[in-house]
Design an enzyme around this catalytic site. Structure first.
Site, PDB file in Angstrom:
ATOM      1  N   HIS A 245       1.482   4.899  -2.715  1.00  0.00           N
ATOM      2  CA  HIS A 245       1.029   5.631  -3.896  1.00  0.00           C
ATOM      3  C   HIS A 245       2.249   6.259  -4.563  1.00  0.00           C
ATOM      4  O   HIS A 245       2.965   7.036  -3.912  1.00  0.00           O
ATOM      5  CB  HIS A 245       0.033   6.720  -3.496  1.00  0.00           C
ATOM      6  CG  HIS A 245      -1.162   6.172  -2.750  1.00  0.00           C
ATOM      7  ND1 HIS A 245      -2.359   5.894  -3.362  1.00  0.00           N
ATOM      8  CD2 HIS A 245      -1.318   5.813  -1.444  1.00  0.00           C
ATOM      9  CE1 HIS A 245      -3.214   5.404  -2.471  1.00  0.00           C
ATOM     10  NE2 HIS A 245      -2.603   5.337  -1.282  1.00  0.00           N
TER      11      HIS A 245
ATOM     12  N   HIS B  44       0.845  -1.187   0.000  1.00  0.00           N
ATOM     13  CA  HIS B  44       0.000   0.000   0.000  1.00  0.00           C
ATOM     14  C   HIS B  44       0.881   1.237   0.000  1.00  0.00           C
ATOM     15  O   HIS B  44       1.294   1.719   1.054  1.00  0.00           O
ATOM     16  CB  HIS B  44      -0.930  -0.027   1.225  1.00  0.00           C
ATOM     17  CG  HIS B  44      -1.865   1.131   1.317  1.00  0.00           C
ATOM     18  ND1 HIS B  44      -2.959   1.138   2.169  1.00  0.00           N
ATOM     19  CD2 HIS B  44      -1.885   2.333   0.695  1.00  0.00           C
ATOM     20  CE1 HIS B  44      -3.603   2.285   2.060  1.00  0.00           C
ATOM     21  NE2 HIS B  44      -2.955   3.041   1.170  1.00  0.00           N
TER      22      HIS B  44
ATOM     23  N   HIS C 202      -9.649   1.649  -0.450  1.00  0.00           N
ATOM     24  CA  HIS C 202      -9.419   2.261   0.852  1.00  0.00           C
ATOM     25  C   HIS C 202     -10.768   2.301   1.578  1.00  0.00           C
ATOM     26  O   HIS C 202     -11.748   2.830   1.027  1.00  0.00           O
ATOM     27  CB  HIS C 202      -8.923   3.704   0.696  1.00  0.00           C
ATOM     28  CG  HIS C 202      -7.499   3.828   0.222  1.00  0.00           C
ATOM     29  ND1 HIS C 202      -7.034   3.240  -0.914  1.00  0.00           N
ATOM     30  CD2 HIS C 202      -6.450   4.510   0.758  1.00  0.00           C
ATOM     31  CE1 HIS C 202      -5.746   3.539  -1.067  1.00  0.00           C
ATOM     32  NE2 HIS C 202      -5.359   4.313  -0.074  1.00  0.00           N
TER      33      HIS C 202
ATOM     34  N   ASP D  28       2.044   3.888   2.614  1.00  0.00           N
ATOM     35  CA  ASP D  28       1.073   4.835   2.058  1.00  0.00           C
ATOM     36  C   ASP D  28       1.765   5.911   1.199  1.00  0.00           C
ATOM     37  O   ASP D  28       1.866   5.752  -0.009  1.00  0.00           O
ATOM     38  CB  ASP D  28       0.216   5.451   3.178  1.00  0.00           C
ATOM     39  CG  ASP D  28      -1.195   5.804   2.733  1.00  0.00           C
ATOM     40  OD1 ASP D  28      -1.539   5.544   1.575  1.00  0.00           O
ATOM     41  OD2 ASP D  28      -1.965   6.341   3.566  1.00  0.00           O
ATOM     42  N   ASP D  29       2.217   6.984   1.827  1.00  0.00           N
ATOM     43  CA  ASP D  29       2.870   8.085   1.102  1.00  0.00           C
ATOM     44  C   ASP D  29       4.105   8.474   1.915  1.00  0.00           C
ATOM     45  O   ASP D  29       4.073   9.431   2.698  1.00  0.00           O
ATOM     46  CB  ASP D  29       1.895   9.270   0.974  1.00  0.00           C
ATOM     47  CG  ASP D  29       0.589   8.855   0.312  1.00  0.00           C
ATOM     48  OD1 ASP D  29       0.561   8.722  -0.917  1.00  0.00           O
ATOM     49  OD2 ASP D  29      -0.401   8.626   1.047  1.00  0.00           O
TER      50      ASP D  29
ATOM     51  N   GLU E 101     -10.660   4.111   6.868  1.00  0.00           N
ATOM     52  CA  GLU E 101      -9.536   4.973   7.275  1.00  0.00           C
ATOM     53  C   GLU E 101     -10.143   6.114   8.099  1.00  0.00           C
ATOM     54  O   GLU E 101      -9.939   6.176   9.313  1.00  0.00           O
ATOM     55  CB  GLU E 101      -8.797   5.490   6.031  1.00  0.00           C
ATOM     56  CG  GLU E 101      -7.599   6.391   6.352  1.00  0.00           C
ATOM     57  CD  GLU E 101      -6.966   6.989   5.082  1.00  0.00           C
ATOM     58  OE1 GLU E 101      -7.624   7.028   4.027  1.00  0.00           O
ATOM     59  OE2 GLU E 101      -5.798   7.457   5.183  1.00  0.00           O
TER      60      GLU E 101
HETATM   61  N1  ADE Z   1      -4.326   8.674  -1.621  1.00  0.00           N
HETATM   62  C1  ADE Z   1      -3.069   8.677  -1.180  1.00  0.00           C
HETATM   63  N2  ADE Z   1      -3.023   8.385   0.121  1.00  0.00           N
HETATM   64  C2  ADE Z   1      -4.309   8.202   0.524  1.00  0.00           C
HETATM   65  C3  ADE Z   1      -4.914   7.873   1.752  1.00  0.00           C
HETATM   66  N3  ADE Z   1      -4.227   7.680   2.871  1.00  0.00           N
HETATM   67  N4  ADE Z   1      -6.258   7.774   1.783  1.00  0.00           N
HETATM   68  C4  ADE Z   1      -6.980   7.963   0.691  1.00  0.00           C
HETATM   69  N5  ADE Z   1      -6.466   8.264  -0.492  1.00  0.00           N
HETATM   70  C5  ADE Z   1      -5.128   8.377  -0.584  1.00  0.00           C
HETATM   71 ZN    ZN Z   2      -3.442   4.945   0.572  1.00  0.00          ZN
END
Ligand code: ADE
Ligand code: ZN
Length: 336
Positions: A19, A17, A197, A278-279, A200
């Protein structure tokens, strides 16, 4: 408790997971902006890094979409994917499944071919040159319409056999999974694996819709399922993986602090939970940092770390032979 950081870094791991457009380090963001003549609203990489203060998912997505403006050409998509894969290898990741949401770019006139060829090129070269196995999950935006998601699906069909699956991200609350019932049905009918997703910022009912209405193969995040014990049991019994992102959860205020993160509760509930980034630049860590920080904050044992890492390979979209080989490599490393 001994320092498990070197062990965690050395373990062969997955990343399920992340991006691609959320993996651009600030220095690279500035280099790409200069290459493409894009004006950024920060003066320097340091100023950009200082702007990484989020109050919720929306405040993050605003900045994330702003950063997407620097990706324009096939070479940009290649470079950013290659930079991530190189970083992942140094982190001990041997299998990476990458999200990218083309709508941010096709909206501005970037051809789908530039996006996908750039990413596939990097995936192929990284496999050959640095030995990492990777695949692309095309992600649709849930804050857009279902018709736009269908259009995206049609646009990617020429590359269908190179795409690992379809995911969905974006602003969750107010955009429940059921909004995309026909889209996910169509994805499955066309032979794609699917994830979304869910849970969250959204409630447990969104996670339930994701598995019951959309019938996805994995849930990205999924934290909220814990507030519904019957749902938690169903997800555990059906071995539906959750790709949890602990540092992201703290930075986006999904949880107040890492020491109260539900990761251990998820393990105790027998969920097929995995740890992901995630990021990474936005949230302060790649997979190893996520695992190391969680290990410290939650006092996870070595056996729990191995279980989380094994879960990653159990949940990965790979063949059963690959799964057995990776799991044997984890067990070999862990038994020393
Ligand atoms: N796009 C990138 N990171 C995200 C996240 N944590 N939740 C939803 N969309 C995303
Ligand atoms: Zn994500």
């Amino acid at each position: 408790m001994p320092d498990l950081a070197p062990f965690i870094r050395g373990l062969p791991k997955t990343e399920l997971h992340m991006h691609v457009e959320g993996s651009i380090e600030p220095e690279m963001m500035f280099a790409l902006a200069e290459r493409n003549g894009v004006d950024l609203k920060w003066d320097s990489p340091e100023a950009l890094r200082a702007a990484y203060e989020f109050s919720d998912l929306k405040s993050f997505l605003d900045l994330y979409f702003e950063g997407c403006r620097v990706l324009v050409s096939e070479r940009d998509f290649y470079d950013v994917t290659m930079a991530y894969l190189g970083r992942a290898v140094r982190d001990g990741v041997v299998r990476a499944e990458l999200f990218l949401g083309p709508q941010s770019f096709t909206d501005r006139g970037v051809p789908m071919a530039s996006i996908l060829k750039g990413i596939f090129g990097a995936i192929t070269d990284a496999k050959r040159d640095i030995g990492i196995s990777a695949g692309l999950m095309v992600s649709a935006h849930r804050h857009r319409s279902e018709a736009e998601a269908m259009e995206l699906l049609d646009q990617i069909m020429p590359w269908a056999d190179q795409i690992l699956g379809i995911g969905m991200g974006g602003a969750e609350v107010g955009n429940p999974p059921s909004k995309f019932k026909s889209f996910f049905l169509e994805c499955r009918n066309r032979g794609f694996r699917t994830t979304i997703h869910a849970g969250e910022e959204g409630p447990a009912s969104y996670v339930r819709e994701a598995i019951e209405v959309l019938q996805v193969d994995r849930i990205d995040h999924g934290n909220a399922c814990l507030s519904d014990s019957a749902l938690t049991k169903e997800i555990a019994d059906r071995r539906i993986a959750l790709t949890v992102c602990p540092l992201s959860n703290v930075r986006l205020k999904v949880v107040p602090r890492l020491d109260v993160h539900p990761l251990r509760t998820m393990l105790k509930a027998n969920l097929l939970v995995t740890v992901n980034s995630d990021d990474p630049p936005y949230f302060g860590g790649y997979v190893s940092e996520n695992l190391i920080e969680c290990q410290k904050a939650l006092a996870l044992s070595k056996a729990e770390i191995v279980r989380l890492v094994r879960n990653g390979f159990e949940a990965a979209f790979i063949t059963s032979e690959e799964r057995s080989q990776y799991l044997a490599a984890v067990d070999d490393f862990a038994s020393f």
